[in-house]
Write a protein that holds these residues in place. Structure first.
Motif, short mmCIF file in Angstrom:
data_model
loop_
_atom_site.label_atom_id
_atom_site.label_comp_id
_atom_site.label_asym_id
_atom_site.label_seq_id
_atom_site.Cartn_x
_atom_site.Cartn_y
_atom_site.Cartn_z
N PHE A 170 136.82 40.50 -62.49
CA PHE A 170 136.50 40.47 -63.91
C PHE A 170 137.32 41.51 -64.68
N ALA A 171 137.59 41.18 -65.93
CA ALA A 171 138.43 42.03 -66.77
C ALA A 171 137.58 42.72 -67.82
N THR A 172 137.42 44.03 -67.70
CA THR A 172 136.60 44.78 -68.65
C THR A 172 137.27 44.84 -70.03
N GLU A 173 138.60 44.64 -70.08
CA GLU A 173 139.29 44.68 -71.37
C GLU A 173 138.98 43.45 -72.21
N ILE A 174 138.37 42.42 -71.59
CA ILE A 174 137.93 41.23 -72.33
C ILE A 174 136.41 41.25 -72.30
N PRO A 175 135.78 41.79 -73.33
CA PRO A 175 134.34 42.11 -73.29
C PRO A 175 133.41 40.92 -73.51
N PHE A 176 133.54 39.93 -72.66
CA PHE A 176 132.63 38.79 -72.67
C PHE A 176 131.90 38.74 -71.33
N GLN A 177 130.58 38.60 -71.37
CA GLN A 177 129.80 38.61 -70.14
C GLN A 177 129.67 37.21 -69.53
N SER A 178 130.74 36.45 -69.60
CA SER A 178 130.70 35.05 -69.15
C SER A 178 131.75 34.80 -68.08
N GLY A 179 131.74 33.57 -67.59
CA GLY A 179 132.68 33.17 -66.56
C GLY A 179 132.52 31.69 -66.27
N PRO A 180 133.24 31.19 -65.29
CA PRO A 180 133.14 29.76 -64.96
C PRO A 180 131.80 29.43 -64.33
N TRP A 181 131.35 28.20 -64.53
CA TRP A 181 130.11 27.68 -63.98
C TRP A 181 128.93 28.58 -64.40
N LYS A 182 128.27 29.22 -63.43
CA LYS A 182 127.12 30.07 -63.71
C LYS A 182 127.37 31.51 -63.30
N LEU A 183 128.64 31.82 -63.09
CA LEU A 183 129.02 33.16 -62.62
C LEU A 183 129.16 34.09 -63.82
N ILE A 184 128.03 34.61 -64.28
CA ILE A 184 127.96 35.41 -65.50
C ILE A 184 127.29 36.75 -65.21
N GLY A 185 127.24 37.60 -66.23
CA GLY A 185 126.47 38.84 -66.11
C GLY A 185 127.25 40.08 -65.74
N LEU A 186 128.57 39.99 -65.67
CA LEU A 186 129.38 41.17 -65.38
C LEU A 186 129.87 41.79 -66.70
N PRO A 187 130.21 43.08 -66.71
CA PRO A 187 130.66 43.75 -67.94
C PRO A 187 132.12 43.43 -68.26
N GLY A 188 132.41 42.16 -68.38
CA GLY A 188 133.75 41.69 -68.65
C GLY A 188 133.89 40.25 -68.21
N LEU A 189 134.91 39.58 -68.70
CA LEU A 189 135.13 38.17 -68.38
C LEU A 189 135.47 37.96 -66.91
N VAL A 190 134.80 37.01 -66.26
CA VAL A 190 135.16 36.63 -64.89
C VAL A 190 136.44 35.81 -64.97
N VAL A 191 137.51 36.34 -64.39
CA VAL A 191 138.82 35.71 -64.44
C VAL A 191 139.05 34.81 -63.23
N GLU A 192 138.59 35.25 -62.09
CA GLU A 192 138.78 34.49 -60.85
C GLU A 192 137.53 34.66 -59.99
#
Length: 287
Positions: A170-192
């Motif tokens: 996840f990338a903390t420089e992109i401050p979205f707590q989302s990601g693909p499918w249901k992989l959410i909840g991290l302090p940054g965008l899930v990239v892979e």
């Protein structure tokens, strides 16, 4: 025939909770390549599909990019075919190929962060159904490892979810707590993200900022002089009235035409459709 009518009524009548999530402006779009070696779609080939994540300040919408592009291209061909038939002065039946898109994902996930609400929209016979799920609560463990994806500096996180051990970057420089499918909840965008054997893999395929007016419908019926409140474009019905506004207007919202139900009743409807598609559709429009 009565049993189908009952199931459909159950699906339509379930309105005990009112969904009042506010629309949100799309700020960015993220593309992923989804690979699942366990899902061969009875072809013997690994399932691979291009997916799209719309990001808003308080929301995200995850859907199939392949499905979106397929319907847009089909709409363009359909309009060109009509124009050609009219030009020739010979009215003919126009047959559209739907087989080529049967494998594509028709569902989408909508996540409202501040309200902690998670919705799934699924489709049966062109009718959208919307139900709420418990927001995934994933006990991520953030590691010290770092990696760069297309210039994005990412941190590593691991967790057990849905019976699998996941690794997410996840990338903390992109401050979205989302990601693909249901992989959410991290302090940054899930990239892979991928499971321990990489049987399921969400690979980063690009990130872009959203711009107003970037994507236009060929013919927006809501702007016709004769337009009435509640009118909507056919392309939105095909891609979904959650995906259409997100792509063309930059707005993430719950689909206004979706039948509100719950997962249990939706599964009953889905099973009934699978058992007798023609009977189900007939009951749906004649109940």
């Amino acid at each position: 025939m009565k049993k189908y009518t009952l199931l459909i009524v159950l699906g339509i009548a379930y309105t005990s909770s009112v969904y009042a999530q506010k629309p949100d402006k799309v700020l960015a779009r993220v593309r992923y390549t989804y690979t699942n070696v366990l899902d061969t779609m009875n072809t013997g080939k690994t399932r691979r599909e291009n997916m799209l994540l719309f990001l808003g300040k308080n929301t995200s919408l995850y859907t199939s990019y392949d499905k979106l592009n397929h319907e847009i291209q089909s709409d363009m061909r359909f309009r060109a075919s009509i124009a050609n038939k009219v030009g020739n002065g010979r009215p003919q039946a126009i047959v559209m190929d739907t087989k080529s898109s049967e494998w594509m994902t028709t569902s989408s996930n909508l996540y409202f962060i501040n309200e902690d609400k998670f919705f799934v929209k699924e489709v049966i016979a062109l009718q959208s159904y919307l139900y709420e799920e418990n927001t995934p609560k994933i006990a991520w463990k953030i590691m010290k490892d770092t990696l760069t994806f297309s210039g994005l500096a990412c941190k590593k996180a691991t967790a057990m979810y849905d019976g699998k051990n996941w690794t997410a970057w996840f990338a903390t420089e992109i401050p979205f707590q989302s990601g693909p499918w249901k992989l959410i909840g991290l302090p940054g965008l899930v990239v892979e993200a991928y499971d321990e054997n990489k049987q399921i893999h969400f690979q980063f395929a690009g990130l872009e900022n959203a711009k107003d007016g970037e994507h236009q419908r060929i013919d927006d019926v809501t702007k016709w002089p004769t337009a009435k409140p509640g009118d909507y474009n056919p392309i939105d019905q095909l891609v979904g009235r959650d995906v259409g506004p997100a792509y063309f207007e930059g707005i993430i919202q719950l689909p206004p035409n979706a039948v509100k139900t719950d997962k249990k009743n939706f599964d009953k409807l889905k099973a009934a459709f699978k058992k007798d598609p023609k009977g189900f559709v007939k009951s749906m429009y004649n109940h």
